[in-house]
Design a protein around this motif. Structure first.
Motif, PDB file in Angstrom:
ATOM      1  N   VAL A  60      45.717  20.399  49.601  1.00  0.00           N
ATOM      2  CA  VAL A  60      45.421  21.799  49.019  1.00  0.00           C
ATOM      3  C   VAL A  60      46.009  21.624  47.490  1.00  0.00           C
ATOM      4  CG1 VAL A  60      45.804  24.131  48.827  1.00  0.00           C
ATOM      5  CG2 VAL A  60      45.153  23.237  51.008  1.00  0.00           C
ATOM      6  N   GLN A  61      45.288  22.164  46.503  1.00  0.00           N
ATOM      7  CA  GLN A  61      45.850  21.991  45.122  1.00  0.00           C
ATOM      8  C   GLN A  61      45.351  23.293  44.365  1.00  0.00           C
ATOM      9  OE1 GLN A  61      43.925  18.100  43.754  1.00  0.00           O
ATOM     10  NE2 GLN A  61      45.964  17.273  43.893  1.00  0.00           N
ATOM     11  N   PHE A  62      46.281  23.672  43.364  1.00  0.00           N
ATOM     12  CA  PHE A  62      45.998  24.718  42.426  1.00  0.00           C
ATOM     13  C   PHE A  62      46.648  24.197  41.346  1.00  0.00           C
ATOM     14  CE2 PHE A  62      49.459  25.878  45.444  1.00  0.00           C
ATOM     15  CZ  PHE A  62      50.396  26.133  44.659  1.00  0.00           C
ATOM     16  N   ASP A  63      46.159  25.002  40.218  1.00  0.00           N
ATOM     17  CA  ASP A  63      46.702  25.061  39.099  1.00  0.00           C
ATOM     18  C   ASP A  63      47.757  26.055  38.434  1.00  0.00           C
ATOM     19  OD1 ASP A  63      44.582  23.297  38.440  1.00  0.00           O
ATOM     20  OD2 ASP A  63      43.034  24.949  37.929  1.00  0.00           O
ATOM     21  N   ALA A  64      47.906  27.151  39.135  1.00  0.00           N
ATOM     22  CA  ALA A  64      48.928  28.009  38.711  1.00  0.00           C
ATOM     23  C   ALA A  64      49.312  28.877  40.116  1.00  0.00           C
ATOM     24  CB  ALA A  64      48.636  28.949  37.655  1.00  0.00           C
ATOM     25  N   LEU A  65      50.555  29.461  39.999  1.00  0.00           N
ATOM     26  CA  LEU A  65      51.092  29.945  41.254  1.00  0.00           C
ATOM     27  C   LEU A  65      51.849  31.473  40.642  1.00  0.00           C
ATOM     28  CD1 LEU A  65      51.607  30.565  44.011  1.00  0.00           C
ATOM     29  CD2 LEU A  65      53.586  28.988  43.903  1.00  0.00           C
ATOM     30  N   GLU A  66      51.550  32.481  41.206  1.00  0.00           N
ATOM     31  CA  GLU A  66      52.251  33.624  41.057  1.00  0.00           C
ATOM     32  C   GLU A  66      52.746  34.107  42.471  1.00  0.00           C
ATOM     33  OE1 GLU A  66      50.432  36.547  38.618  1.00  0.00           O
ATOM     34  OE2 GLU A  66      50.250  35.108  36.757  1.00  0.00           O
ATOM     35  N   LEU A  78      46.918  32.332  43.574  1.00  0.00           N
ATOM     36  CA  LEU A  78      46.518  30.976  43.047  1.00  0.00           C
ATOM     37  C   LEU A  78      45.439  30.786  42.081  1.00  0.00           C
ATOM     38  CD1 LEU A  78      46.640  29.557  47.014  1.00  0.00           C
ATOM     39  CD2 LEU A  78      48.476  29.711  45.057  1.00  0.00           C
ATOM     40  N   ASP A  79      45.554  30.197  41.259  1.00  0.00           N
ATOM     41  CA  ASP A  79      44.437  29.918  40.326  1.00  0.00           C
ATOM     42  C   ASP A  79      44.014  28.520  40.218  1.00  0.00           C
ATOM     43  OD1 ASP A  79      42.647  30.654  38.104  1.00  0.00           O
ATOM     44  OD2 ASP A  79      44.306  30.122  36.614  1.00  0.00           O
ATOM     45  N   GLY A  80      42.758  28.413  40.301  1.00  0.00           N
ATOM     46  CA  GLY A  80      42.043  26.819  40.404  1.00  0.00           C
ATOM     47  C   GLY A  80      42.290  26.243  41.500  1.00  0.00           C
ATOM     48  N   LEU A  81      42.335  27.207  42.789  1.00  0.00           N
ATOM     49  CA  LEU A  81      42.312  26.381  44.176  1.00  0.00           C
ATOM     50  C   LEU A  81      41.379  25.487  44.492  1.00  0.00           C
ATOM     51  CD1 LEU A  81      44.193  26.681  47.166  1.00  0.00           C
ATOM     52  CD2 LEU A  81      42.564  28.410  47.552  1.00  0.00           C
ATOM     53  N   ARG A  82      41.902  24.255  45.070  1.00  0.00           N
ATOM     54  CA  ARG A  82      40.825  23.291  45.588  1.00  0.00           C
ATOM     55  C   ARG A  82      41.304  22.964  46.905  1.00  0.00           C
ATOM     56  NH1 ARG A  82      42.203  22.490  40.644  1.00  0.00           N
ATOM     57  NH2 ARG A  82      43.680  20.876  41.080  1.00  0.00           N
ATOM     58  N   ILE A  83      40.672  22.640  47.875  1.00  0.00           N
ATOM     59  CA  ILE A  83      40.816  22.455  49.219  1.00  0.00           C
ATOM     60  C   ILE A  83      39.993  21.154  49.633  1.00  0.00           C
ATOM     61  CG2 ILE A  83      40.728  23.067  51.668  1.00  0.00           C
ATOM     62  CD1 ILE A  83      40.722  26.102  50.834  1.00  0.00           C
ATOM     63  N   GLY A  84      40.707  20.081  49.790  1.00  0.00           N
ATOM     64  CA  GLY A  84      40.110  18.722  50.178  1.00  0.00           C
ATOM     65  C   GLY A  84      40.368  17.706  48.984  1.00  0.00           C
ATOM     66  N   ALA A  85      39.945  16.539  49.164  1.00  0.00           N
ATOM     67  CA  ALA A  85      40.431  15.366  48.373  1.00  0.00           C
ATOM     68  C   ALA A  85      39.027  14.736  47.817  1.00  0.00           C
ATOM     69  CB  ALA A  85      40.977  14.375  49.103  1.00  0.00           C
ATOM     70  N   GLY A  86      38.983  14.482  46.534  1.00  0.00           N
ATOM     71  CA  GLY A  86      37.905  13.457  46.040  1.00  0.00           C
ATOM     72  C   GLY A  86      36.904  14.413  45.944  1.00  0.00           C
ATOM     73  N   ALA A  87      35.557  13.725  46.175  1.00  0.00           N
ATOM     74  CA  ALA A  87      34.442  14.288  46.213  1.00  0.00           C
ATOM     75  C   ALA A  87      33.905  15.336  47.005  1.00  0.00           C
ATOM     76  CB  ALA A  87      33.199  13.390  45.932  1.00  0.00           C
ATOM     77  N   ASP A  88      34.926  15.410  48.146  1.00  0.00           N
ATOM     78  CA  ASP A  88      34.581  16.365  49.249  1.00  0.00           C
ATOM     79  C   ASP A  88      35.378  17.641  49.046  1.00  0.00           C
ATOM     80  OD1 ASP A  88      32.995  14.744  50.561  1.00  0.00           O
ATOM     81  OD2 ASP A  88      34.614  13.695  51.646  1.00  0.00           O
ATOM     82  N   ALA A  89      36.099  17.716  47.858  1.00  0.00           N
ATOM     83  CA  ALA A  89      36.848  19.041  47.461  1.00  0.00           C
ATOM     84  C   ALA A  89      36.247  20.133  47.244  1.00  0.00           C
ATOM     85  CB  ALA A  89      37.872  18.653  46.248  1.00  0.00           C
ATOM     86  N   VAL A  90      36.499  21.333  47.915  1.00  0.00           N
ATOM     87  CA  VAL A  90      35.815  22.560  47.700  1.00  0.00           C
ATOM     88  C   VAL A  90      36.745  23.336  46.646  1.00  0.00           C
ATOM     89  CG1 VAL A  90      35.257  24.497  48.998  1.00  0.00           C
ATOM     90  CG2 VAL A  90      35.090  22.499  50.020  1.00  0.00           C
TER      91      VAL A  90
END
Length: 888
Positions: A60-66, A78-90
């Motif tokens: 899990v990755q995101f760009d900003a957190l409050e 969470l801003d810019g939340l991404r779940i997964g890695a690489g090309a499979d990231a959602v």
């Protein structure tokens, strides 16, 4: 033992309460500690990413957190939340994660909740009937969005919009706001939602439980005391849409393979109205009910479907319609069973549906048909083979335009082997309403049966024996109709035998919209009384050619022939002529006209032959002809009651035989033309007497001719006082010689001078001085009414044969001619009498009571009004004044 048990319960209760207090205290301490740690989490987003990744099972990755502390626990924005890695990231984008530290400890509840806002969702139905949701994160490339989100706990979609895209069902609906809560547990998905078309309106609630792998599950949707108007776009089926309504509506649906497999619904709605789905924003709804309550179940079954309606109530005002126990199954065939069906609501809905043709929709809307069926059991393998039956308790529809209406039809319907038989209930009163045709409602009963079967592309309907009874009439019918199936009128082949009825009953059967109003008015006035017996009727032909008129060079396209005998009938051919009574004869209706042949009496005049008819009701010209050989006295009575009557002949007495012919042509097309009448009366050795004038004529003979304006008899031969005479009569415009006269009569005969003077008492003093017989023309002139003129008696003679024993210049021998003219106003005594004797003298005498007043003008000329006494003036070649003095 009992005391020990009670003691143990108290100890257990105290321990539980103590444990709960300690737990709450611990959770409060943890909450305080966590709230103090939130700023530290914002400074260490990597730890949050790791924790979320551990829960999601994916990086899990995101760009900003409050962070924010809420009553339910910590909230992570969470801003810019991404779940997964690489090309499979959602890529999820902006999201919120709530750590429900309290509720998450409860069984079946998730510790974390993932919140997504402002999504644009699409609920789409494919051509195969499967439903899909688009717009969730992670659906790119056809991936399952739940795979990445399911381990993050409960998914909440807040403030989303939803577009329903189902072209196969005719649905294209946008819902501006929908909130969804969704839990994923392996392949099992649970969801609940609330949707609003209007922020101020009631929400549509929905709950779903389904397997995301198989697409099987259940769905519930409902609204309590909601306004359906806002959901009109969604509430559409078969081209119908709900325009308004309020109340409770619930539906449960089963899903199999992401397709709706069955639906169960319950309704209790008020002020419901339907409209055509294509008329959004157009004219107002056309089908309305005060209440609709009931339920139904629809489900797929084998190769078709089944619909069950255990109960359905529709109400409008005080009228309620109930349908119960209905089961309809469709597939390779269809079957219908029902305890009771009141079809009016369904027919009203069909009137708005785009599944019916435009012409049928118009008729359904205007005619508002209704039908009540009971004990229905019908099955069919295809459209040509139907078996079963039903009891028709009531069937009817209103008249539309020139098409008739029907009400109260009842009976038994039986179908089998591609045919149907309907047996009429003889106790049921049937109302046949044809305002433009018959103009009144006919209430009848029918006894017998009608059979129908498919023939080529249409239907054949046949009645082998049908009994019809109406008010004051009845008939036995046999024959049928052939519907060609091409939308045109059917072919008819029908025969009827009519019961005895009164003649005026025929007035109730004029096809008024195909007849000029004047023709209807004449027929209504003409049929006064009598009986119709031995009535028969046959009609055969294609009703597209009705009425069956003969065209130029071609025979009629069909046959309509009806005839009956008239017994002791009374017919009034013209309002101002006496009615014909005691008529015996036969009337026939052929094609678009009718004719009558018979005999009877007019007034007391026997008429041996009467013919009347209208060749074409469209052109509507009545022709009447009659021939009579009867007593002259009866003819006189008839003339005195007819428009040919004149006052001068009001006391005319006739004896002897006459023979007459009468013909009338009466246009009935509304052009305003009056009747055209012509006829003649031949007199032979008739004795005529006018007691008012003390006149008797013997052996009167000759021809009297008449028309619509009057009559004339140019030279009737007669005998008067044993001597031959000639009688001339003229009455009416075009016949009289003077335009201001209504009647003129002249009698030319040899008359004794003394007999003439007897009729004028004012000239009685001349009797000793006038002798002999001369040929006189005695004329009577009657002025037109309103002219102000008086009737006058005019006498003309050459005085050959008359001796005047008067002083000069009036002395005359019998052989010498002397033109004489006498003008006498009527009644006698109403004016001055004028006498003109050639160029010898003109005389004017005052008639009436009082002293004699006579003025004489010698040499002729105009004579002034006389004063009492005798006044003589003028010039004469010879005058014997002393003799005149002695005479006076």
């Amino acid at each position: 033992m009992k005391k020990l048990a009670l003691g143990g319960l108290r100890i257990t209760r105290r321990l539980l309460v103590s444990a709960a207090v300690l737990l709450l205290l611990a959770m409060a301490l943890v909450a305080v500690a966590a709230s103090q740690l939130l700023p530290m989490l914002e400074r260490n987003p990597a730890r949050v990413e790791a924790w979320l990744g551990e829960r999601a099972g994916h990086p899990v990755q995101f760009d900003a957190l409050e962070t924010e502390w809420t009553r339910r626990g910590p909230l992570l924005r969470l801003d810019g939340l991404r779940i997964g890695a690489g090309a499979d990231a959602v890529s999820v984008g902006a999201a919120e994660v709530l750590v429900a530290q309290y509720a998450g400890l409860l069984p079946g509840r998730s510790l974390t909740e993932l919140r997504l806002r402002d999504l644009e969702l699409v609920l789409a139905r494919g051509d195969d009937g499967r439903w899909h949701v688009r717009g969730l994160p992670g659906q790119d490339g056809g991936r399952d969005p739940f795979t990445a989100l399911e381990r993050l706990g409960e998914l909440q979609v807040i403030g989303a919009s939803l577009d329903v895209d189902a072209p196969g069902l005719g649905l294209q609906v946008s819902i501006p706001r929908i909130d969804v809560r969704l839990r994923v547990d392996g392949s099992r998905v649970r969801a609940a939602s609330r949707a609003w078309k209007d922020p101020a309106g009631a929400a549509l609630r929905a709950v779903a439980l389904f397997d995301r792998d198989s697409g099987d599950g259940r769905l519930y949707a409902g609204m309590e005391d909601g306004d359906l108007a806002g959901w009109s776009e969604l509430l559409q089926v078969a081209g119908l849409a709900v325009a308004s309504g309020r109340g409770r509506a619930e539906a449960w649906a089963g899903l199999r393979g992401s397709r709706i497999e069955d639906v169960t619904a319950r309704l209790d709605l008020h002020a419901v109205s339907l409209r055509r789905a294509a008329d959004a924003g157009g004219p107002p709804a056309l089908a309305t009910w005060d209440r609709i309550a009931g339920g139904f179940h629809w489900g797929r079954e084998d190769a078709g479907w089944r619909l069950d309606v255990p109960d359905l109530l529709t109400a409008s005002g005080d009228h309620e319609e109930r349908t119960a126990g209905v089961s309809l199954r469709a597939g390779d065939g269809y079957a219908l069973v029902a305890d009771r069906i009141e079809a009016a609501p369904v027919l009203q809905a069909l009137a708005l549906s785009d599944r019916t043709s435009a012409g049928l929709r118009r008729w359904l809307l205007q005619a508002r048909p209704h039908a009540v069926l009971a004990d229905v059991a019908v099955a069919a393998r295809d459209r040509n083979v139907v078996r079963g039956g039903a009891r028709v308790e009531a069937l009817g529809f209103a008249a539309v335009g020139d098409q008739p209406g029907l009400a109260g039809l009842a009976g038994e319907l039986v179908a089998g082997d591609g045919s149907m038989v309907f047996r009429f209930d003889p106790e049921a009163g049937l109302q046949f309403d044809w305002p433009s045709g018959f103009g009144e409602v006919h209430e009848v009963t029918l006894e017998g049966e009608v059979a129908a079967w498919r023939q080529d592309a249409g239907w054949q309907v046949h009645a082998p024996s049908l009994r019809l009874d109406g008010t004051d009439y009845g008939a036995e019918l046999r024959g049928g109709l052939e519907f060609q199936g091409d939308g045109t009128r059917p072919r008819i082949d029908m025969a009827a035998r009519l019961d005895e009825a009164r003649v005026p009953v025929a007035k109730r059967f004029w096809v008024r919209h195909q007849m000029p109003p004047q023709a209807v008015e004449w027929l209504d006035a003409a049929l006064v009384g009598g009986a119709v017996v031995n009535g028969r009727a046959v009609v055969s032909g294609d009703l597209d050619d009705w009425p069956f008129k003969a065209r130029a060079g071609q025979p009629p396209a069909g046959l309509f022939h009806a005839e009956a005998e008239l017994v002791d009938a009374t017919l009034k051919f013209q309002p101002d002529w006496p009615a014909a009574h005691g008529m015996q004869g036969r009337v026939r209706f052929i094609g678009n006209g009718f004719d009558f042949r018979g005999a009877g009496k007019v007034a007391d005049l026997a008429v041996q032959k009467v013919e009347a008819g209208i060749a074409d009701f469209g052109a509507a010209s009545l022709a009447v002809s009659a021939h009579s050989a009867a007593g002259a006295g009866n003819l006189a009575a008839l003339l005195q009651q007819s428009p040919l009557s004149v006052h001068a002949l009001s006391d005319l007495r006739l004896q002897g035989a006459v023979e007459g012919n009468f013909a009338m042509q009466l246009p009935l097309d509304g052009g305003g033309a009056g009747p055209r009448i012509n006829g003649s009366v031949r007199l032979a050795e008739v004795r005529a007497a006018l007691p008012q004038w003390d006149l008797v004529l013997d052996e009167v003979g000759g021809l009297l001719e008449f028309d619509e304006d009057g009559f004339q008899a140019a030279r009737l031969a007669a005998w008067q006082s044993g001597r031959p005479a000639v009688l001339s009569l003229r009455a009416g415009s075009g016949h009289v010689l003077a335009a201001g006269h209504a009647f003129e009569g002249e009698l030319r005969a040899g008359l004794e001078a003394s007999a003439l003077l007897e009729r004028v008492p004012e000239l009685d003093w001349l009797r000793p001085h006038v002798q002999g017989r001369s040929t006189w023309t005695v004329g009577l002139a009657m002025p037109r009414e309103g002219s102000g003129a008086r009737p006058r008696l005019l006498l003309h003679s050459d005085l050959v044969g008359t001796w005047l024993d008067l002083p000069e210049p009036l002395r005359k021998r019998p052989a010498l001619p002397l033109p004489a003219r006498i003008d006498i106003p009527l009644p006698l005594g109403a004016g001055d009498i004028g006498v003109q004797l050639g160029q010898r003298v003109a005389l004017r005498a005052r008639a009436g009571d009082g002293p004699a007043a006579i003025r004489v003008a010698l040499g002729g000329g105009e004579v002034e009004a006389p004063e009492p006494g005798l006044a003589i003036g003028g010039r004469a070649a010879e005058l014997a004044p002393m003799e005149w003095v002695g005479l006076v």
